[in-house]
Design a protein around this motif. Structure first.
Motif, short mmCIF file in Angstrom:
data_model
loop_
_atom_site.label_atom_id
_atom_site.label_comp_id
_atom_site.label_asym_id
_atom_site.label_seq_id
_atom_site.Cartn_x
_atom_site.Cartn_y
_atom_site.Cartn_z
N GLY A 201 33.26 37.96 41.84
CA GLY A 201 33.96 37.78 43.12
C GLY A 201 34.38 39.16 43.62
O GLY A 201 34.92 39.96 42.85
N VAL A 202 34.13 39.45 44.88
CA VAL A 202 34.39 40.77 45.44
C VAL A 202 35.41 40.65 46.58
O VAL A 202 35.28 39.78 47.43
CB VAL A 202 33.08 41.39 45.99
N ARG A 203 36.39 41.56 46.57
CA ARG A 203 37.46 41.56 47.59
C ARG A 203 38.23 40.23 47.56
O ARG A 203 38.30 39.50 48.52
CB ARG A 203 36.89 41.83 48.98
N VAL A 204 38.80 39.95 46.39
CA VAL A 204 39.60 38.74 46.24
C VAL A 204 40.95 38.93 46.95
O VAL A 204 41.42 38.04 47.65
CB VAL A 204 39.81 38.42 44.74
N PHE A 205 41.54 40.11 46.79
CA PHE A 205 42.86 40.38 47.37
C PHE A 205 42.82 41.42 48.49
O PHE A 205 43.69 41.43 49.36
CB PHE A 205 43.82 40.91 46.29
N ALA A 206 41.83 42.32 48.43
CA ALA A 206 41.85 43.53 49.26
C ALA A 206 42.03 43.24 50.75
O ALA A 206 42.73 43.99 51.44
CB ALA A 206 40.57 44.32 49.04
N ALA A 220 49.66 52.24 44.16
CA ALA A 220 49.30 50.86 44.52
C ALA A 220 47.79 50.68 44.64
O ALA A 220 47.24 49.66 44.19
CB ALA A 220 49.99 50.45 45.83
N MET A 221 47.13 51.66 45.23
CA MET A 221 45.68 51.55 45.42
C MET A 221 44.96 51.43 44.07
O MET A 221 44.11 50.56 43.87
CB MET A 221 45.17 52.77 46.18
N LEU A 227 43.18 45.41 39.57
CA LEU A 227 43.35 43.95 39.72
C LEU A 227 42.06 43.32 40.24
O LEU A 227 41.61 42.28 39.74
CB LEU A 227 44.51 43.66 40.68
N GLU A 228 41.45 43.97 41.24
CA GLU A 228 40.18 43.45 41.79
C GLU A 228 39.11 43.38 40.70
O GLU A 228 38.38 42.41 40.60
CB GLU A 228 39.66 44.34 42.94
N GLN A 234 36.54 36.69 36.76
CA GLN A 234 37.06 35.35 36.49
C GLN A 234 36.47 34.31 37.44
O GLN A 234 36.72 34.38 38.64
CB GLN A 234 38.59 35.34 36.68
N PRO A 235 35.73 33.34 36.91
CA PRO A 235 35.13 32.32 37.80
C PRO A 235 36.16 31.64 38.70
O PRO A 235 35.83 31.26 39.83
CB PRO A 235 34.51 31.32 36.81
N ALA A 236 37.40 31.51 38.22
CA ALA A 236 38.42 30.82 39.04
C ALA A 236 38.64 31.52 40.37
O ALA A 236 39.04 30.89 41.35
CB ALA A 236 39.74 30.77 38.27
#
Ligand SMILES: C[S@@+](CC[C@H](N)C(=O)[O-])C[C@H]1O[C@@H](n2cnc3c(N)ncnc32)[C@H](O)[C@@H]1O
Length: 251
Positions: A201-206, A220-221, A227-228, A234-236
């Motif tokens: 999964g790419v850019r889940v939070f960004a 933070a970056m 974190l990314e 993680q499949p979730a």
């Protein structure tokens, strides 16, 4: 590929770049050659082609847009890799009118399946461009990430539209013609005869985190990048990623 002057850009590409770089390294070792022949179908202005060429590989970029190819050539020259990049005008559907079938150690198909007329045919051609044991790197827009982004921006009707639309579009004004779930992408890849190796999964939070939190908080970056990288595995989190990356291999 991470660019200290464009931290937001590296946030968008970091996960894919790390996975791709590792896959190319493995291919180099297995092939017993220093440089690979890489095809970047729909490679545009070279966001990936130029860094791949900087690793020493020979990259052929096929793209229908003359403007993108012009920008690619300029960028390749600036990066000192013009001799390792070929810019070819062409289309994923007519791929073998311009490149050799079975001629590449790795094929990149990043941000293209969303736009082609027939994703199964376009991806089939990308797979057929691979040599035996070659690697496919597929990146495409994720459905869940778009639904989440529209909802968090307060566009609830558009979010529901994307959720139920067969192409995953949020409305008439949506610039992306098609989005995919992880299952849809892996089914498309499997149908080409390739073996799926990994899904990220790419850019889940960004895209959801307010820029001010990333740009002003010390460290933070870096923490968000980590974190990314952790969530990508993680499949979730695949179901809420802005993009999905699939790595696959030809037998
Ligand atoms: C979102 S950009 C991605 C560019 C690049 N792959 C990257 O990751 O930065 C989509 C690219 O697909 C190209 N494209 C659109 N239709 C295509 C087709 N039928 N066959 C091949 N490329 C196509 C566009 O010209 C554009 O360069």
């Amino acid at each position: 590929m991470s660019d200290p002057l464009r931290p937001r850009a590296s946030l968008r590409t970091a996960v894919v770049w790390e996975v791709l770089k590792d896959a190319l390294e493995r291919r180099v070792k297995a092939a017993g050659r220093d440089a690979l022949d890489v095809l970047d179908t729909g490679g545009g202005s070279g966001n990936f082609a130029v860094p791949v060429a900087r690793l020493g590989h020979r990259v052929t970029v096929v793209d229908p847009s003359p403007n993108a190819l012009f920008a690619l050539e300029r960028r390749a020259a600036e990066a000192g890799v013009a001799d390792r990049i070929s810019a070819v005008q062409g289309d994923a559907h007519g791929l073998f009118q311009v490149v050799e079938r079975g001629g590449y150690d790795a094929v990149l198909c990043h941000g293209v399946l969303e736009y082609v007329d027939d994703p199964a045919e376009g991806l089939g051609n990308a797979a057929d461009a691979l040599r035996p044991a070659g690697t496919l790197s597929l990146l495409a827009a994720g459905l869940g990430g778009a639904v989440l982004a529209r909802a968090l921006a307060g566009h609830f009707t558009e979010a529901r539209h994307a959720l139920t639309d067969p192409s995953g579009r949020w409305g008439e004004g949506d610039p992306v013609p098609r989005r995919f779930t992880a299952d849809q992408l892996t089914e498309l890849v499997t149908a080409t005869g390739l073996k799926v190796g990994a899904v990220h999964g790419v850019r889940v939070f960004a895209d959801l985190v307010p820029g001010v939190l990333v740009d002003t908080e010390p460290g933070a970056m870096e923490a968000l990048l980590k974190l990314e990288a952790a969530a990508a595995e993680q499949p979730a989190f695949h179901s809420v990623a802005t993009q999905l990356h699939v790595l696959a291999e030809r037998d």
